[in-house]
Design a protein around this motif. Structure first.
Motif, short mmCIF file in Angstrom:
data_model
loop_
_atom_site.label_atom_id
_atom_site.label_comp_id
_atom_site.label_asym_id
_atom_site.label_seq_id
_atom_site.Cartn_x
_atom_site.Cartn_y
_atom_site.Cartn_z
N SER A 149 10.01 7.97 -6.10
CA SER A 149 8.91 7.25 -6.74
C SER A 149 8.62 5.90 -6.10
O SER A 149 7.80 5.14 -6.59
CB SER A 149 9.22 7.04 -8.23
N VAL A 150 9.30 5.60 -4.99
CA VAL A 150 9.06 4.34 -4.28
C VAL A 150 7.99 4.60 -3.21
O VAL A 150 8.20 5.40 -2.31
CB VAL A 150 10.35 3.80 -3.64
N HIS A 151 6.87 3.90 -3.34
CA HIS A 151 5.75 4.09 -2.42
C HIS A 151 5.45 2.84 -1.60
O HIS A 151 4.44 2.77 -0.92
CB HIS A 151 4.50 4.51 -3.21
N ALA A 152 6.33 1.85 -1.68
CA ALA A 152 6.17 0.62 -0.91
C ALA A 152 6.33 0.93 0.58
O ALA A 152 7.12 1.79 0.96
CB ALA A 152 7.18 -0.43 -1.36
N LEU A 153 5.60 0.19 1.40
CA LEU A 153 5.66 0.36 2.85
C LEU A 153 6.57 -0.70 3.46
O LEU A 153 6.58 -1.84 3.01
CB LEU A 153 4.26 0.24 3.45
N ASP A 154 7.29 -0.32 4.51
CA ASP A 154 8.09 -1.31 5.21
C ASP A 154 7.20 -2.07 6.20
O ASP A 154 6.02 -1.74 6.39
CB ASP A 154 9.30 -0.67 5.90
N ALA A 155 7.76 -3.10 6.83
CA ALA A 155 6.98 -3.96 7.72
C ALA A 155 6.31 -3.17 8.83
O ALA A 155 5.14 -3.40 9.15
CB ALA A 155 7.87 -5.06 8.29
N GLY A 156 7.03 -2.23 9.43
CA GLY A 156 6.45 -1.44 10.51
C GLY A 156 5.25 -0.63 10.07
O GLY A 156 4.23 -0.56 10.77
N ALA A 157 5.35 0.00 8.91
CA ALA A 157 4.24 0.81 8.40
C ALA A 157 3.02 -0.04 8.09
O ALA A 157 1.89 0.44 8.18
CB ALA A 157 4.68 1.58 7.16
N LEU A 158 3.24 -1.31 7.76
CA LEU A 158 2.12 -2.20 7.44
C LEU A 158 1.35 -2.66 8.67
O LEU A 158 0.36 -3.37 8.54
CB LEU A 158 2.62 -3.40 6.63
N THR A 159 1.79 -2.25 9.86
CA THR A 159 1.06 -2.57 11.08
C THR A 159 0.13 -1.43 11.48
O THR A 159 -0.55 -1.51 12.49
CB THR A 159 2.01 -2.85 12.26
#
Length: 158
Positions: free
Chosen positions: A38-48
């Motif tokens: 249920s965790v849908h947060a993006l890590d730093a790499g995905a946010l690029t």
């Protein structure tokens, strides 16, 4: 609410050291409060990635106060991601300022709808109140999301 002279909200890199530390803290909290599926947060790499605009809120001296991202979901539809305020800056209106900035960016990008997913647990109650104050209402899952008892889906027309 912070004044524009005391707060700079602008596009930034999620790979900056201070930003990565804030995003890592965000992910740790998400995994501590929600089941992994249920965790849908993006890590730093995905946010690029393509279709994502990442912004930070900084004090006049450059201190990181918060961050957030706007992700293109579909034509005319954007999603808020990775909204986070540093512990030291909570209660100062930083999240509202970042949310208003991202809402403006979404409108500039031609989005007619802005949506988000947040947690259903008590830990996320303050976030849900923030979004409600800014006109977000419950909606069904959107994009690639599926029904999840640990998720709350919210949206608003722009």
């Amino acid at each position: 609410m912070p004044t524009s002279a005391a707060l700079l909200i602008a596009a930034d890199s999620p790979l900056r050291e201070d930003v990565t530390a804030l995003l890592d803290e965000h992910l740790r909290d998400m995994y501590a409060t929600s089941p992994p599926e249920s965790v849908h947060a993006l890590d730093a790499g995905a946010l690029t990635g393509d279709g994502i605009v990442f912004v930070t809120a900084r004090a006049a001296d450059g201190t990181l106060l918060g961050c957030g991202a706007l992700k293109d979901v579909a034509p005319g539809h954007g999603e808020l991601k990775s909204m986070r305020t540093s512990a030291a800056a909570r209660g100062r209106g930083i999240a509202s300022a970042v949310l208003e900035h991202l809402t403006g960016l979404a409108a500039e990008r031609g989005h007619r709808r802005l949506s988000l997913e947040t947690g259903a647990e008590d830990y996320f109650a303050a976030a849900r109140r923030l979004y409600a104050r800014h006109g977000f209402t419950a909606c069904p899952p959107f994009g690639d999301y599926r029904d999840d008892p640990n998720s709350v889906f919210l949206t608003r027309a722009l």
